[in-house]
Design a protein around this motif. Structure first.
Motif, PDB file in Angstrom:
ATOM      1  N   ARG A   1     -37.831  33.593  19.664  1.00 33.27           N
ATOM      2  CA  ARG A   1     -36.826  34.559  20.082  1.00 33.27           C
ATOM      3  C   ARG A   1     -35.397  34.166  19.717  1.00 33.27           C
ATOM      4  N   ALA A   2     -35.043  32.895  19.863  1.00 34.52           N
ATOM      5  CA  ALA A   2     -33.657  32.480  19.608  1.00 34.52           C
ATOM      6  C   ALA A   2     -33.612  31.003  19.264  1.00 34.52           C
ATOM      7  N   THR A   3     -32.822  30.650  18.236  1.00 32.78           N
ATOM      8  CA  THR A   3     -32.648  29.239  17.875  1.00 32.78           C
ATOM      9  C   THR A   3     -31.630  28.560  18.772  1.00 32.78           C
ATOM     10  N   GLY A   4     -30.895  29.353  19.546  1.00 31.54           N
ATOM     11  CA  GLY A   4     -29.917  28.839  20.497  1.00 31.54           C
ATOM     12  C   GLY A   4     -29.294  30.008  21.225  1.00 31.54           C
ATOM     13  N   ARG A   5     -28.682  29.735  22.371  1.00 31.27           N
ATOM     14  CA  ARG A   5     -28.062  30.803  23.157  1.00 31.27           C
ATOM     15  C   ARG A   5     -26.816  30.282  23.869  1.00 31.27           C
ATOM     16  N   GLY A   6     -25.939  31.213  24.191  1.00 30.11           N
ATOM     17  CA  GLY A   6     -24.712  30.833  24.868  1.00 30.11           C
ATOM     18  C   GLY A   6     -24.945  30.190  26.219  1.00 30.11           C
ATOM     19  N   ILE A   7     -26.000  30.592  26.920  1.00 33.30           N
ATOM     20  CA  ILE A   7     -26.221  30.026  28.252  1.00 33.30           C
ATOM     21  C   ILE A   7     -26.525  28.532  28.195  1.00 33.30           C
TER      22      ILE A   7
ATOM     23  N   PRO B   1     -19.207  32.944  19.166  1.00 34.03           N
ATOM     24  CA  PRO B   1     -19.792  34.008  20.000  1.00 34.03           C
ATOM     25  C   PRO B   1     -20.562  33.484  21.207  1.00 34.03           C
ATOM     26  N   TYR B   2     -21.233  32.334  21.066  1.00 37.76           N
ATOM     27  CA  TYR B   2     -21.938  31.764  22.215  1.00 37.76           C
ATOM     28  C   TYR B   2     -20.954  31.407  23.334  1.00 37.76           C
ATOM     29  N   GLY B   3     -19.846  30.770  22.956  1.00 46.38           N
ATOM     30  CA  GLY B   3     -18.859  30.397  23.953  1.00 46.38           C
ATOM     31  C   GLY B   3     -18.227  31.610  24.604  1.00 46.38           C
ATOM     32  N   LYS B   4     -17.916  32.619  23.809  1.00 40.18           N
ATOM     33  CA  LYS B   4     -17.320  33.838  24.339  1.00 40.18           C
ATOM     34  C   LYS B   4     -18.280  34.546  25.289  1.00 40.18           C
ATOM     35  N   ALA B   5     -19.556  34.574  24.933  1.00 46.92           N
ATOM     36  CA  ALA B   5     -20.552  35.221  25.792  1.00 46.92           C
ATOM     37  C   ALA B   5     -20.703  34.485  27.116  1.00 46.92           C
ATOM     38  N   GLU B   6     -20.698  33.159  27.060  1.00 45.30           N
ATOM     39  CA  GLU B   6     -20.852  32.372  28.277  1.00 45.30           C
ATOM     40  C   GLU B   6     -19.634  32.532  29.185  1.00 45.30           C
ATOM     41  N   LEU B   7     -18.461  32.625  28.606  1.00 49.76           N
ATOM     42  CA  LEU B   7     -17.250  32.855  29.389  1.00 49.76           C
ATOM     43  C   LEU B   7     -17.368  34.139  30.199  1.00 49.76           C
ATOM     44  N   GLU B   8     -17.998  35.153  29.623  1.00 53.72           N
ATOM     45  CA  GLU B   8     -18.098  36.457  30.284  1.00 53.72           C
ATOM     46  C   GLU B   8     -19.278  36.546  31.249  1.00 53.72           C
ATOM     47  N   ALA B   9     -20.084  35.513  31.356  1.00 55.15           N
ATOM     48  CA  ALA B   9     -21.219  35.548  32.282  1.00 55.15           C
ATOM     49  C   ALA B   9     -20.719  35.787  33.700  1.00 55.15           C
ATOM     50  N   LYS B  10     -21.455  36.593  34.459  1.00 55.44           N
ATOM     51  CA  LYS B  10     -20.993  37.032  35.769  1.00 55.44           C
ATOM     52  C   LYS B  10     -21.327  36.069  36.905  1.00 55.44           C
ATOM     53  N   ASN B  11     -22.228  35.118  36.664  1.00 56.16           N
ATOM     54  CA  ASN B  11     -22.673  34.245  37.761  1.00 56.16           C
ATOM     55  C   ASN B  11     -22.200  32.810  37.523  1.00 56.16           C
TER      56      ASN B  11
END
Length: 389
Positions: A159-165, A212-222
């Motif tokens: 599914r993914a080679t890596g993710r922001g989380i 993009p990974y860092g930006k996505a993690e910054l916007e995480a709601k929890n």
């Protein structure tokens, strides 16, 4: 020349280091509580060789030998289709995932935290020298260093080679940074090493802000969004990055507190999870760590209050009764590790420093200061409060 360098560094360091100050009595009690454990663990750490990400390689990693790699905790093989993409089982950790890099980073964090705590107490240079040795292996040695990015963390097979989380994995580096700050003016530290260490974390901050990974993690709601701010604040403090420090302060005020805390001081997004108790503790620890790092007399995040009365004291007041007596917990029990929480949570000691609530400190003193469950250690990035004083 060296004296000029030290003076300049002192001025810069004092300009950017703004933390909640512990009273002499509270500091004395913290040291008294941890002294024997700190020296014992630090003396053991003196015997350990550095172990970095280059010591092991995952066959499923899309990265190179210098890239940190981890896998999504709650993702499992599909029993109906063995070779198909993994499927999610929220809250249930797959024991067959690759964890060697995560374990190496946690080990690194524990080693540095113990050594720096012992140095704080004793000022013995042997502890400082060992810290620099391990940090050189992770950040400067071209054969063993880790790349300052997290492109391949929390990967999922098929599914993914890596993710922001996966960025949450590097909260373990906070106590590495705090350990370096604790020995900044030791005889063992030289300006070249200090500069190399700062350069690594400056590069990592840049990656966290721009990829993009860092930006996505910054916007995480929890808690993921909380942990982005928490670790970046610590790294920015270390690198004297005022712009990023100011951004983290604003993020706490405009996003984290208003969007995560309910009127009663709870964190609804964490309470909805399959491990609501552990996640609530984790997020409160992270929030209070942000306050500990970023607060100044003129801009005290601890006392920052939203128009409806929500603030960090309300958050501690909500969770504290369930820490003192877990049997009072009125929400769902965690599906895993229910029996392993709480331990000596940092929000208790940081909160005491700001609000002088001795009851919180007494509860902290009575809890486990040296947990051995891997999942607890992973979610307890502040394990050595002495280096945060």
């Amino acid at each position: 020349m060296n004296r000029i360098f030290i003076i300049l560094v002192c001025v810069c360091f004092l300009s950017f280091r703004a933390e909640t100050v512990f009273s002499p009595q509270i500091k004395k009690e913290v040291i008294s509580t941890l002294h024997a454990q700190v020296i014992r663990q630090a003396d053991s750490a003196l015997l350990l060789e550095p172990v970095t990400v280059t010591a092991s390689r995952a066959s499923r990693s899309a990265g190179g030998i210098h890239d940190f790699y981890s896998e999504g905790d709650y993702w499992w093989p599909d029993p109906a289709h063995v070779d198909s993409p993994y499927v999610q089982r929220d809250g249930l950790t797959n024991p067959d995932n690759f964890v060697a890099h995560r374990e190496a980073m946690i080990r690194f964090s524990r080693v540095i935290g113990s050594l720096a705590s012992a140095y704080t107490i004793t000022k013995d240079e042997k502890y400082a020298r060992q810290i620099i040795r391990h940090c050189n292996a992770w950040f400067t040695d071209t054969a063993t260093r880790m790349n300052p990015s997290l492109l391949f963390a929390q990967a999922i097979k098929g599914r993914a080679t890596g993710r922001g989380i996966g960025i949450i994995d590097t909260i373990q580096l906070m106590e590495v940074v705090k350990g370096l700050m604790a020995i900044q003016f030791s005889k063992a530290m030289d300006k070249t090493s200090w500069s190399f260490f700062q350069q690594w974390f400056s590069a990592y901050i840049q990656w966290l802000e721009t990829h993009p990974y860092g930006k996505a993690e910054l916007e995480a709601k929890n808690n993921h969004g909380t942990c982005w701010v928490m670790q970046v604040a610590v790294f920015a403090q270390f690198t004297n990055n005022k712009r990023v420090l100011d951004f983290c302060k604003d993020r706490f005020k405009s996003k984290l507190l208003p969007e995560q805390m309910a009127a009663d001081g709870s964190f609804p997004l964490e309470l909805r999870r399959t491990k609501p108790y552990g996640y609530s503790i984790f997020n409160l620890d992270a929030m209070t760590t942000i306050c500990q790092v970023l607060s100044t007399p003129k801009d005290d995040l601890w006392s920052f209050t939203l128009p409806d009365g929500r603030n960090m004291k309300k958050g501690i007041d909500f969770l504290y009764p369930f820490i003192k007596d877990k049997s009072k917990w009125t929400f769902q029990q965690d599906v895993m590790y229910w029996n392993n929480w709480p331990v000596a949570q940092p929000f208790l000691v940081f909160g005491t420093a700001r609000f002088n609530n001795k009851q919180w400190l007494q509860t902290w003193k009575a809890l486990d200061h040296s947990p051995e469950e891997a999942e607890v250690i992973r979610n307890l990035p502040v394990r050595n409060p002495l280096i945060w004083l």
